[in-house]
Design a protein around this motif. Structure first.
Motif, mmCIF file in Angstrom:
data_model
loop_
_atom_site.group_PDB
_atom_site.id
_atom_site.type_symbol
_atom_site.label_atom_id
_atom_site.label_comp_id
_atom_site.label_asym_id
_atom_site.label_seq_id
_atom_site.Cartn_x
_atom_site.Cartn_y
_atom_site.Cartn_z
ATOM 1 N N TRP A 189 7.132 7.905 8.419
ATOM 2 C CA TRP A 189 6.395 7.416 7.265
ATOM 3 C C TRP A 189 5.270 6.547 7.747
ATOM 4 O O TRP A 189 5.465 5.643 8.558
ATOM 5 N N SER A 190 4.096 6.801 7.240
ATOM 6 C CA SER A 190 2.971 5.938 7.566
ATOM 7 C C SER A 190 2.889 4.851 6.496
ATOM 8 O O SER A 190 3.475 4.976 5.417
ATOM 9 N N GLU A 191 2.127 3.812 6.786
ATOM 10 C CA GLU A 191 1.966 2.728 5.826
ATOM 11 C C GLU A 191 1.368 3.253 4.522
ATOM 12 O O GLU A 191 1.779 2.864 3.433
ATOM 13 N N ASP A 192 0.411 4.181 4.640
ATOM 14 C CA ASP A 192 -0.219 4.747 3.438
ATOM 15 C C ASP A 192 0.793 5.454 2.539
ATOM 16 O O ASP A 192 0.651 5.449 1.315
ATOM 17 N N ASP A 193 1.815 6.081 3.138
ATOM 18 C CA ASP A 193 2.852 6.762 2.355
ATOM 19 C C ASP A 193 3.680 5.764 1.541
ATOM 20 O O ASP A 193 4.207 6.100 0.484
ATOM 21 N N LEU A 194 3.827 4.551 2.055
ATOM 22 C CA LEU A 194 4.751 3.574 1.478
ATOM 23 C C LEU A 194 4.108 2.569 0.528
ATOM 24 O O LEU A 194 4.770 2.069 -0.386
ATOM 25 N N LEU A 195 2.824 2.291 0.729
ATOM 26 C CA LEU A 195 2.148 1.285 -0.092
ATOM 27 C C LEU A 195 2.236 1.615 -1.576
ATOM 28 O O LEU A 195 1.985 2.741 -1.984
ATOM 29 N N ARG B 196 9.006 -3.443 9.926
ATOM 30 C CA ARG B 196 9.507 -4.134 8.745
ATOM 31 C C ARG B 196 8.672 -3.740 7.538
ATOM 32 O O ARG B 196 7.448 -3.694 7.618
ATOM 33 N N LEU B 197 9.366 -3.471 6.422
ATOM 34 C CA LEU B 197 8.683 -3.276 5.154
ATOM 35 C C LEU B 197 8.282 -4.640 4.621
ATOM 36 O O LEU B 197 9.075 -5.587 4.678
ATOM 37 N N VAL B 198 7.067 -4.740 4.109
ATOM 38 C CA VAL B 198 6.614 -5.957 3.458
ATOM 39 C C VAL B 198 6.734 -5.685 1.959
ATOM 40 O O VAL B 198 6.193 -4.701 1.458
ATOM 41 N N ILE B 199 7.483 -6.532 1.274
ATOM 42 C CA ILE B 199 7.775 -6.320 -0.142
ATOM 43 C C ILE B 199 7.337 -7.539 -0.940
ATOM 44 O O ILE B 199 7.649 -8.677 -0.571
ATOM 45 N N GLU B 200 6.611 -7.269 -2.027
ATOM 46 C CA GLU B 200 6.336 -8.353 -2.974
ATOM 47 C C GLU B 200 7.400 -8.250 -4.053
ATOM 48 O O GLU B 200 7.454 -7.263 -4.804
ATOM 49 N N LEU B 201 8.272 -9.247 -4.098
ATOM 50 C CA LEU B 201 9.358 -9.253 -5.073
ATOM 51 C C LEU B 201 8.793 -9.489 -6.471
ATOM 52 O O LEU B 201 7.662 -9.960 -6.622
#
Length: 177
Positions: free
Chosen positions: A100-106, A132-137
């Motif tokens: 998975w690339s960052e673009d796929d996950l954003l 690490r995934l960066v998540i805004e809760l």
């Protein structure tokens, strides 16, 4: 866009071997003898655009690679920090590769295993030990979750499931106070 297979670390020994931090679940296949890999490195670093696998081995749990183009420790030192990558087009033709690339996950919604919305993916950090995934809760706090199957068991078209250990997100909330 490319998918990172590994990041090159420090040299090992005198014959051009380097340590690598893996970002693939299939190192035996990706780093087979004779495999030619594309590289990404800082402009002007002198790192070849492609490297050919000369040897692979695991030493004390660390993967070591050597390349046809790099005969000695001096050359290996110049590779430090470079990434071994797979072009996304090549990955798309490989149904076995789950990368998975960052673009796929954003922008993907983050849910817990019960389906409750926790937040949104805002980034992917490539780290020295693991990604690490960066998540805004949902309450605006930024949290980081190791991007491993045990904690992120599902990646769907519109969401990811994060099975975080109890209290993980509370650590980030407390740090922000």
């Amino acid at each position: 866009m490319s998918i990172v297979l590994a990041r090159i670390g420090k040299p090992h020994g005198l014959r051009g071997e380097v340590t690598v931090q893996l970002h693939t679940d299939e190192p035996e296949r990706r780093f087979a003898l004779g495999e030619v890999l594309d590289t990404e490195a800082a402009q002007g670093s002198g790192v070849p655009r492609q490297l050919t696998i000369r040897s692979t081995r695991v030493h004390n749990g660390t993967w070591l690679l050597a390349f046809e183009e790099i005969p000695d420790r001096t050359g290996a030192e110049g590779l430090r920090g470079a990434r071994l990558v797979l072009e996304e087009a090549a990955a798309a033709t490989d149904p076995d590769e789950e990368a998975w690339s960052e673009d796929d996950l954003l922008g993907l919604q983050v849910r817990d295993p019960a389906g409750e919305v926790l937040g949104e993916v805002t980034g992917l950090e490539i780290g020295p030990a693991q990604d690490r995934l960066v998540i805004e809760l949902t309450d605006g706090v930024t949290a980081y979750v190791p991007f491993v199957e045990a904690l992120v068991p599902t990646i769907a078209e519109d969401h990811v499931v994060v099975d975080a250990p109890p209290g993980l997100f509370d650590l980030y909330r407390e740090a922000g106070e």
